[in-house]
Design a protein around this motif. Sequence first.
Motif, mmCIF file in Angstrom:
data_model
loop_
_atom_site.group_PDB
_atom_site.id
_atom_site.type_symbol
_atom_site.label_atom_id
_atom_site.label_comp_id
_atom_site.label_asym_id
_atom_site.label_seq_id
_atom_site.Cartn_x
_atom_site.Cartn_y
_atom_site.Cartn_z
ATOM 1 N N GLY A 1 0.816 -1.212 0.000
ATOM 2 C CA GLY A 1 0.000 0.000 0.000
ATOM 3 C C GLY A 1 0.848 1.258 0.000
ATOM 4 O O GLY A 1 0.584 2.209 -0.743
ATOM 5 N N ALA A 2 1.915 1.266 0.815
ATOM 6 C CA ALA A 2 2.779 2.442 0.901
ATOM 7 C C ALA A 2 3.547 2.646 -0.397
ATOM 8 O O ALA A 2 3.559 3.747 -0.964
ATOM 9 N N ALA A 3 4.186 1.589 -0.895
ATOM 10 C CA ALA A 3 5.005 1.714 -2.112
ATOM 11 C C ALA A 3 4.160 2.188 -3.293
ATOM 12 O O ALA A 3 4.564 3.077 -4.044
ATOM 13 N N ALA A 4 2.964 1.619 -3.437
ATOM 14 C CA ALA A 4 2.112 1.964 -4.581
ATOM 15 C C ALA A 4 1.603 3.391 -4.498
ATOM 16 O O ALA A 4 1.450 4.067 -5.521
ATOM 17 N N ARG A 5 1.359 3.892 -3.277
ATOM 18 C CA ARG A 5 0.848 5.261 -3.154
ATOM 19 C C ARG A 5 1.923 6.311 -3.405
ATOM 20 O O ARG A 5 1.615 7.487 -3.514
ATOM 21 N N PHE A 6 3.164 5.887 -3.525
ATOM 22 C CA PHE A 6 4.221 6.793 -3.977
ATOM 23 C C PHE A 6 4.236 6.898 -5.501
ATOM 24 O O PHE A 6 5.054 7.611 -6.074
ATOM 25 N N LYS B 1 -11.781 -5.495 4.166
ATOM 26 C CA LYS B 1 -11.572 -4.042 4.113
ATOM 27 C C LYS B 1 -10.153 -3.699 3.656
ATOM 28 O O LYS B 1 -9.946 -2.755 2.899
ATOM 29 N N MET B 2 -9.166 -4.470 4.137
ATOM 30 C CA MET B 2 -7.789 -4.212 3.713
ATOM 31 C C MET B 2 -7.645 -4.451 2.210
ATOM 32 O O MET B 2 -7.013 -3.658 1.500
ATOM 33 N N ARG B 3 -8.230 -5.523 1.727
ATOM 34 C CA ARG B 3 -8.126 -5.799 0.284
ATOM 35 C C ARG B 3 -8.801 -4.695 -0.530
ATOM 36 O O ARG B 3 -8.288 -4.273 -1.570
ATOM 37 N N GLU B 4 -9.953 -4.214 -0.057
ATOM 38 C CA GLU B 4 -10.638 -3.120 -0.763
ATOM 39 C C GLU B 4 -9.751 -1.880 -0.835
ATOM 40 O O GLU B 4 -9.675 -1.219 -1.878
ATOM 41 N N LYS B 5 -9.077 -1.572 0.286
ATOM 42 C CA LYS B 5 -8.188 -0.403 0.305
ATOM 43 C C LYS B 5 -7.046 -0.592 -0.700
ATOM 44 O O LYS B 5 -6.698 0.335 -1.435
ATOM 45 N N GLU C 1 -6.949 -2.579 -3.360
ATOM 46 C CA GLU C 1 -7.437 -2.641 -4.745
ATOM 47 C C GLU C 1 -7.816 -1.258 -5.286
ATOM 48 O O GLU C 1 -7.932 -1.085 -6.495
ATOM 49 N N SER C 2 -7.967 -0.292 -4.394
ATOM 50 C CA SER C 2 -8.330 1.057 -4.850
ATOM 51 C C SER C 2 -7.105 1.864 -5.300
ATOM 52 O O SER C 2 -7.248 2.982 -5.789
ATOM 53 N N THR D 1 -0.652 -3.963 -8.449
ATOM 54 C CA THR D 1 -1.116 -5.166 -9.146
ATOM 55 C C THR D 1 -0.961 -6.361 -8.216
ATOM 56 O O THR D 1 -0.046 -6.398 -7.394
ATOM 57 N N PHE D 2 -1.839 -7.352 -8.357
ATOM 58 C CA PHE D 2 -1.805 -8.544 -7.518
ATOM 59 C C PHE D 2 -1.404 -9.769 -8.348
ATOM 60 O O PHE D 2 -1.691 -9.840 -9.549
#
Length: 627
Positions: free
Chosen positions: A23-28, A107-111, A113-114, A119-120
Amino acid sequence: MSNYSSYDVIVVGAGHAGSEAAGAAARFGTKTLLITMNLEAIAKMSCNPAMGGVAKGQLVREIDALGGLSGIVSDESSVQFRMLNRSKGPAMWSPRCQSDRMLYAQKMREKLESIPSLTFRQDNVVDLITEDGQVIGIITQTGQVFRAKSVVLTSGTFLNGLIHIGESNYGGGRSGERASVGISAALEKLGFEIGRLKTGTPPRVDGRSVDYSKLEIQYGDDDASPFSFMTDGDLPKAEDQLTCWIGYTNEAVHDVLRTGFDRSPMFNGRIKSIGPRYCPSIEDKINRFADKDRHQLFLEPEGWNTYEMYLNGFSTSLPEETQIEALRTIPGFEEVVMIRPGYAIEYDYFPPHQVKRSLETKIVDGLFFAGQINGTTGYEEAACQGLMAGINAALKVQEKEPFVIKRSEGYIGVLIDDLINKGTEEPYRMFTSRAEHRILLRQDNADLRLTELGYKIGLASQERYDRYVKKREEIDQLHNLVSKYTVRPEKMDPMLERLGTSKLSQPVKAHTVLMRPQVDLNAMIDADEELKSQIESITDNKYVIEQVEIQVKYSGYIQKEYEMVEELSNKENSPIPEKIDYTKLKSLSTEGMQKLSKIRPETIGQASRISGVSASDVAVLMVYLKN
């Protein structure tokens, strides 16, 4: 071998560390791949369905303050909220929430995936690709190659995981899921030192088969506090939360448990690794604390829509028939149905002296370790490491300086500093006692300490930062008001008399009354309409009022802590050259030379905290660097 498109960051594993890292890496904005053996198990709560607790709650608040996900997901999936240690000072207050296990993962997966750049992939990573000491990708069990500039390993208990129940054992990363084989050997081949640890989990029971009349009920808080500083509105009252229950073992239960000791992998030598000291199995408890005739147990719901219950305090790897017989000897559990037996699990870890403060490994450039691979235990300890590793993996790709939290800035800094300097030979768990500056590192001020840092590096959102600025301004205004506003005896004395403290002999500033231990700011507001009116013109945020009250009451202690931090900061930040040869410093003690050579600290402050490095060793090092 087929080649997929390359990524900036690959995160291996999707537990609590992996979820935060990805989540952190992708939001950069970095192109990130989250790869895990089972996409249905993202952020799965393998053990107790709860977040937070003593010191762990502070970690979740810090993750949230920086812009991480665990806090907001906890709020959205909680079934009960409690603030622990309320009877002690605010440095000890620790939020905890009982979670809906399945809802948390959802909820974590939804966060995740947004996030557009994430990518998964469902697959098992078996090897790393390196070139000239730099990681450049991973290989899966099907032979697929995924290339990356940074790789974060968050393997949890899956590396060569071995599950024990009595005399039975089988490979597995957790119940119902296979172990990960290959990565440990690949890392060992690259020169990493490897170790083995153990953890365990208790049986799960059918809540319909429990006689609750024989247990003590435990309600949630009426005035519940959320984990996330972004959670709006009031949380559910106690009657709208699920309850937990407290039970106790007795001598009869202990006698039954002892009948299985000869077949226990803990006592017959089959488990050779060390388990968590502060979360022992029930057989370990009755063996180590033979003088105690009972042990407390907590029966905790697994979620809103299930009757499965978690028996906290009854972790065990005894034979299944011993487990069920012992369970049915506990008052209230005479007819209990066991859904899943408890078990112990052994797994590989890599002693954390092999990572830097950024969690990048010292041996392979661009490779980061986070979570149980570093020897920790607990969702919260894993999640905060995942967040830091994800941030630094992204910053590495962007060719920016690593982001490091100091011991004086957060429990996250304490945890990482402890790991890399002191190492661990047993699963590391966070406690408030580990933080020497805990009066500064409270759960209530995590946003005031860390949100600006999170915003500056680009993780905390603009909305989060704006809220933080507004709150900080309101705290300053209210603090100023309390310092200057004069309260009068005729308004305060009835309240002071009711609270059992002396009356005023003359008008005084509000903050001098607030410093009394018996008095709280809300009581003063109720006693003085003018004060109430002026405070309402500043804020309607109860957490702002709480913050000012804490700052006023503990101002002396807080000031001393700040002075101590400042005094240590010069020593803390004095850099040590990377290539220094400690064997040439003849005045060092033998142990000091060995520890410094092994850990290779980056600063004098870091060197001073290494177990085995004496004050005289530090003095020798400082003289050498000065010359």
